[in-house]
Structures are given as structure tokens and as C-alpha cells.
Design an enzyme around this catalytic site. Structure first.
Site, short mmCIF file in Angstrom:
data_model
loop_
_atom_site.label_atom_id
_atom_site.label_comp_id
_atom_site.label_asym_id
_atom_site.label_seq_id
_atom_site.Cartn_x
_atom_site.Cartn_y
_atom_site.Cartn_z
N TYR A 163 -3.46 130.60 30.52
CA TYR A 163 -2.32 130.11 30.26
C TYR A 163 -1.46 131.17 29.91
O TYR A 163 -1.82 131.61 28.85
CB TYR A 163 -2.34 128.91 29.55
N ASP A 181 -8.14 122.55 45.34
CA ASP A 181 -9.04 121.62 44.37
C ASP A 181 -8.14 120.32 44.13
O ASP A 181 -7.25 119.85 44.51
CB ASP A 181 -9.29 122.20 42.91
N GLY A 191 -13.71 119.83 39.71
CA GLY A 191 -13.45 119.81 38.37
C GLY A 191 -14.37 118.89 37.57
O GLY A 191 -15.34 119.24 37.26
N ARG A 192 -13.70 117.60 37.75
CA ARG A 192 -14.55 116.55 36.97
C ARG A 192 -16.00 116.38 37.26
O ARG A 192 -16.86 116.05 36.35
CB ARG A 192 -13.91 115.26 37.17
N SER A 201 -11.96 128.22 31.57
CA SER A 201 -10.68 127.85 30.99
C SER A 201 -10.59 128.85 29.87
O SER A 201 -11.43 128.92 29.07
CB SER A 201 -10.92 126.28 30.59
N THR A 256 -2.49 129.52 35.91
CA THR A 256 -2.27 127.98 35.98
C THR A 256 -0.52 127.96 35.75
O THR A 256 -0.07 128.07 34.62
CB THR A 256 -2.85 127.30 34.93
N HIS A 284 -3.81 120.05 39.47
CA HIS A 284 -4.26 119.73 37.93
C HIS A 284 -5.21 118.53 38.00
O HIS A 284 -5.40 118.01 37.00
CB HIS A 284 -3.21 119.96 36.83
N LYS A 305 -2.87 129.12 40.47
CA LYS A 305 -3.33 127.88 40.42
C LYS A 305 -2.31 126.90 40.34
O LYS A 305 -1.87 126.76 39.24
CB LYS A 305 -4.62 127.90 39.51
N ARG A 319 -15.26 115.01 46.13
CA ARG A 319 -16.43 113.96 45.64
C ARG A 319 -17.50 114.14 46.68
O ARG A 319 -18.54 113.30 46.19
CB ARG A 319 -15.73 112.56 45.43
N TYR A 377 -10.25 111.48 28.23
CA TYR A 377 -9.84 112.88 28.29
C TYR A 377 -10.13 113.38 29.68
O TYR A 377 -9.40 114.02 30.26
CB TYR A 377 -10.03 113.57 27.10
C1 FNR Z 1 -8.71 120.57 33.87
N1 FNR Z 1 -7.94 121.27 34.69
C2 FNR Z 1 -7.80 122.36 34.10
N2 FNR Z 1 -7.06 123.35 34.68
C3 FNR Z 1 -6.51 124.45 34.35
O1 FNR Z 1 -6.20 125.50 34.85
N3 FNR Z 1 -7.02 124.85 32.85
C4 FNR Z 1 -7.76 124.09 32.12
O2 FNR Z 1 -8.11 124.40 30.84
C5 FNR Z 1 -7.97 122.99 32.63
N4 FNR Z 1 -8.56 121.89 31.92
C6 FNR Z 1 -9.01 120.50 32.55
C7 FNR Z 1 -9.69 119.55 31.69
C8 FNR Z 1 -10.14 118.47 32.37
C9 FNR Z 1 -10.77 117.51 31.57
C10 FNR Z 1 -9.85 118.21 33.78
C11 FNR Z 1 -10.31 117.02 34.39
C12 FNR Z 1 -9.21 119.07 34.73
C13 FNR Z 1 -7.78 121.16 36.27
C14 FNR Z 1 -8.97 121.77 36.85
O3 FNR Z 1 -9.08 123.09 36.82
C15 FNR Z 1 -8.90 121.16 38.65
O4 FNR Z 1 -7.56 121.59 38.90
C16 FNR Z 1 -9.05 119.70 38.68
O5 FNR Z 1 -10.10 119.21 37.56
C17 FNR Z 1 -9.43 119.31 40.15
O6 FNR Z 1 -9.49 117.98 40.17
P1 FNR Z 1 -10.69 117.30 40.32
O7 FNR Z 1 -12.01 117.86 40.92
O8 FNR Z 1 -11.19 116.97 38.88
O9 FNR Z 1 -10.58 115.87 41.11
#
Ligand code: FNR
Length: 418
Positions: free
Chosen positions: A144, A341, A364-365, A109, A170, A310, A286, A345, A27
């Protein structure tokens, strides 16, 4: 001060992968469809090389910038990611404490596994413990926007009261992207977790109703279902709205039923949101990835933009965010802040994004991996790596102030390496 097992975000990712169950790992880590946009978000950074300047006295480097009227110790923040308790029992509270310790903003979130008030409280008490200037880090609530306005209205009012500085709407999720592992794993929030933001405001449920019913037998059921074609089809249907989104979703608020809103539009929704937030909270969007939408964002009076796809989880085949950034920057012409974003890394990635015109970068990750690796300490480790690497990149490139980072420090190389 170094964790010798973990000197890079890449190593952190590897360790985290061994510590998460398969459902959570998939996930968190996957992108939509083939995952090519997720990969390109990362590799886009390798197309640029830094042009370092020398003999510039870099004995004093200031990495801080101002944001939402406060100081951020780096041009870096933690992007909102859903359901952080899947990675660690302290979830968003651990992230909040680590951000407070490092003086970095945090995005929360709507589908967090902690209430927005508890996260604000964690920030306040961590800030007190830290002493220092005592300035509270800026907190941002990711929204959202729901078709039933009342759910969103309540959330916005609570965020104002809890001192959030901005909402990030978002806008890249009119429909949920197709994440195949999520479908195959029948991903659900396990029964012992919930999405308490909605419960706290009296909305129906707030957890994952189906998952709660399943309780203890959940894992075995899922396994069994995985090998039954009929069941699989049934479950897959649960990932998209049954009528394709023509009428508002009914029943409990869950990620899969409510996060996507196909009716989102500039005129009705941005106007409504701005009015609702008033002068108390800024309204950002976003998920902008084009010059045209950046221009519209300015016309509709939004306070800032996050260039995002995202994390490659929505439209696969979309441009990597670093590649979308220059056209957005050119369209905006510094009238409002532009953040980015996706795929960041390393500290040099922050440097490159800023050189291409971003004012600020979100991750994010890497934070989810930090959480899985060691809760608050793991997030601190991730933030420390970025901080050290970014400071070093500035020094070695001959820059002492963040605002001095510009295009002259970059060169783009083509596929052949020149
Ligand atoms: C997200 N992202 C995200 N964005 C958002 O606006 N609401 C959310 O609830 C979530 N949930 C979410 C869960 C998971 C598991 C991930 C990996 C990402 C997107 C997040 O805000 C962001 O845009 C990205 O994660 C940026 O990319 P990197 O840094 O993960 O590569």
C-alpha cells in the site's frame, strides 16, 4: 494421503468457520456492503463449461509454468492477505513453508503479522529441508503506497535485500471499502499481535495502538461498546480518515489509518515506484478491472497486472473478476502477463481462468481457511486439493501442457442454462 474430513475447499471453509472466533471469521470472510461482488466472483465460474477433448494420451501432464524467472509447480499462487496470525499462531510463516513445499509463489501483505525478512527466512529454510532442485519460490511484497514516502521507501529497500522478486501495488484501495461486519464487530488486531514490518524499520508503533491500550479488557469492552450507540458511532469514524483523506494520516501506521491512500495516481506514483524498485524488483499493479486501465498500465511500464477486486472487499457492485478478465486480456494482447484472483475455489476454476486468457491465478481466502484448519498442514491441504483438482481437470479435458489451455476449451452458457 487424503484427509477424509476435508476433500474439497468447500469442506475446508466449513471446518475453518468452526475454528475461528467470530471477529476473525467475519473479517476474513466478508465482502463489502451486501457482498454481491464477493458472491459473483465465485458464481462467475459456473457460467462457463469445459469442452473436453479425448484420445489425447494424457499419461504425462506438466502443470508447471515459469514466473519471475523461476518455476512454479502450478499456475497458482497465494495472494497477499493481511494478519494471518489471526488464523493460526504461525501465521505467514506457516503459509511460506507450505508454499515452499509445493513450489508455489507467495504474496506477503504489508500488513502481515510477520516481518518480510522472517517470511523470507522461513522460505529459505523450508526450501533447504525439501531438498529437490533447491530453487527458492518467488516472493512478492504487496504494497500500500503511503503518502509519507519514507515508510514505503524503507519497506521496498528491505524487500530487495531479502530477495523479493516483485512488488504488487494494490490500486483498488484509494479508500477502504465498507465492510459492515468489520464495523459492527469493531474489528481490531488483538493486543498480543502486531504489524511488525513497520516497527522493524523504526516507524511509529506498527500494531494497533488502540488495541494495545485495551489489552486484557478488550473483548468485554468491545461487547459493551457494541450495544452503545454513541460508542458505535465513535468507532465507525475510526474506519475512515477524519478529513476524508485530504491530508496525510498522522500517528502510528495501522491498517485502518494508512492502507487507503486517496492520492494514488498513475503519473506520480507509478513513476516513483518504478524508479524505487529499479531493476531489482518488478512492479505489478493489483486491482485492475478494465481495458482502459490495462492500457494505461502498459503505457506506464508496469511489468504485470493482477485483475482483482480485492476479493469483493472494496467496490461492491463491481464486475466479478472472471467477467472483467476478457476485456483486460484483449487490451493487453500478451504484451505483459495478466493474472487474476477472486473466487477461485476449485482446480477447474484455475483451468477456466487460464482458458479465458489469464497467465496465472491467485487464491486468498482458501489459504486463510487452511491456516485456521491446521497451520502449515492446513495450507498444504488447500494447495494439494487445488493441485490434484487442476491436474485432473487438465487430464480429463485432454491437455498436457498449461500453455495449451485456451478458449477452445470453454463455452459460456446463459442464464437459462444453454
Ligand atoms: C485480502 N486481500 C488483500 N489484498 C491486498 O492487496 N493487501 C492486503 O493486505 C489484503 N488483505 C486481505 C485480507 C483478507 C482477509 C482477504 C480475504 C483479502 C485481497 C487478496 O489479496 C485477494 O485479492 C483476494 O482475497 C482474492 O479473492 P479470494 O480468493 O479470497 O476470493
Amino acid at each position: 494421503l487424503h484427509d477424509l474430513n476435508c476433500l474439497t475447499i468447500e469442506e475446508l471453509e466449513k471446518h475453518a468457520a468452526t475454528l475461528m472466533d467470530k471477529q476473525t471469521r467475519d473479517y476474513y470472510n466478508e465482502g463489502a456492503d451486501s457482498g454481491s461482488t464477493l458472491r459473483e466472483n465465485i458464481t462467475a465460474f459456473t457460467k462457463y463449461r469445459i469442452r473436453p477433448r479425448v484420445l489425447r494420451d494424457v499419461s504425462r501432464i506438466n502443470t508447471s509454468i515459469s514466473l519471475f524467472g523461476t518455476t512454479s509447480s502450478l499456475p497458482l499462487g497465494v495472494a497477499p492477505t493481511a494478519m494471518q496470525r489471526l488464523a493460526h499462531t504461525d501465521g505467514e510463516l506457516a503459509t511460506a513453508r507450505a508454499c515452499a513445499k509445493y513450489g508455489l509463489p507467495m504474496g506477503l501483505s504489508s500488513f502481515a503479522t510477520s516481518t518480510l525478512e522472517d517470511v523470507a527466512e522461513a522460505v529459505t529454510s523450508a526450501t533447504k529441508q525439501e531438498g529437490g532442485s533447491g530453487e527458492r519460490i518467488p516472493q512478492v511484497l504487496q504494497l500500500y503506497l503511503f503518502e509519507e514516502r519514507e515508510h514505503s521507501r524503507k519497506l521496498i529497500q528491505r524487500a530487495k535485500k531479502a530477495g523479493y522478486k516483485a512488488v504488487f501495488l494494490t490500486v483498488d484501495t484509494p479508500m477502504l471499502g465498507r465492510r459492515n461486519l468489520e464495523i459492527r464487530n469493531q474489528f481490531k488486531l488483538p493486543a498480543h499481535f502486531e504489524i511488525p514490518n513497520f516497527k522493524a524499520q523504526g516507524d511509529e508503533n506498527g500494531g494497533d495502538a488502540e488495541a494495545e491500550q485495551e489489552a486484557g479488557a478488550e473483548v468485554n469492552n468491545r461487547r459493551r461498546e457494541q450495544i452503545k450507540g454513541k460508542e458505535r458511532r465513535k468507532s465507525e469514524a475510526g474506519f475512515t480518515r477524519k478529513d476524508g483523506g485530504r491530508s496525510p494520516p498522522k500517528g502510528p501506521i495501522t491498517f485502518h489509518s494508512h492502507a487507503a491512500n486517496p492520492t494514488l495516481s498513475w503519473e506520480r506514483d507509478i513513476t516513483w515506484l518504478k524508479k524505487e524498485c529499479g531493476s531489482d524488483m518488478q512492479v505489478w499493479i493489483k486491482g485492475v478491472a478494465t481495458a482502459e486501465d490495462a492500457q494505461l498500465a502498459i503505457e506506464y511500464g508496469v511489468d504485470g497486472i493482477v485483475v482483482s477486486n480485492h476479493g469483493g472487499r472494496q467496490l461492491n457492485g463491481a464486475l466479478a473478476t472472471l467477467d472483467a478478465l476478457p476485456e483486460v486480456v484483449a487490451a493487453v494482447q500478451k504484451r505483459i502477463p495478466v493474472h487474476v484472483d477472486g473466487g477461485v475455489r476449485h482446480g477447474t476454476d484455475i483451468f477456466k481462468a487460464l482458458a479465458l486468457g489469464a497467465d496465472f491465478v491467485w487464491i486468498g481466502r482458501p489459504v486463510l481457511w487452511g491456516l485456521a484448519y491446521g497451520g502449515q498442514q492446513g495450507v498444504e491441504l488447500a494447495l494439494r486439493l487445488f493441485s490434484d483438482e487442476f491436474r485432473l481437470a487438465m487430464g480429463l479435458a485432454g491437455v498436457t501442457k498449461v500453455e495449451d489451455i485456451n478458449k477452445s476449451y470453454l463455452v459460456k452458457i446463459d442464464k437459462s442454462g444453454f
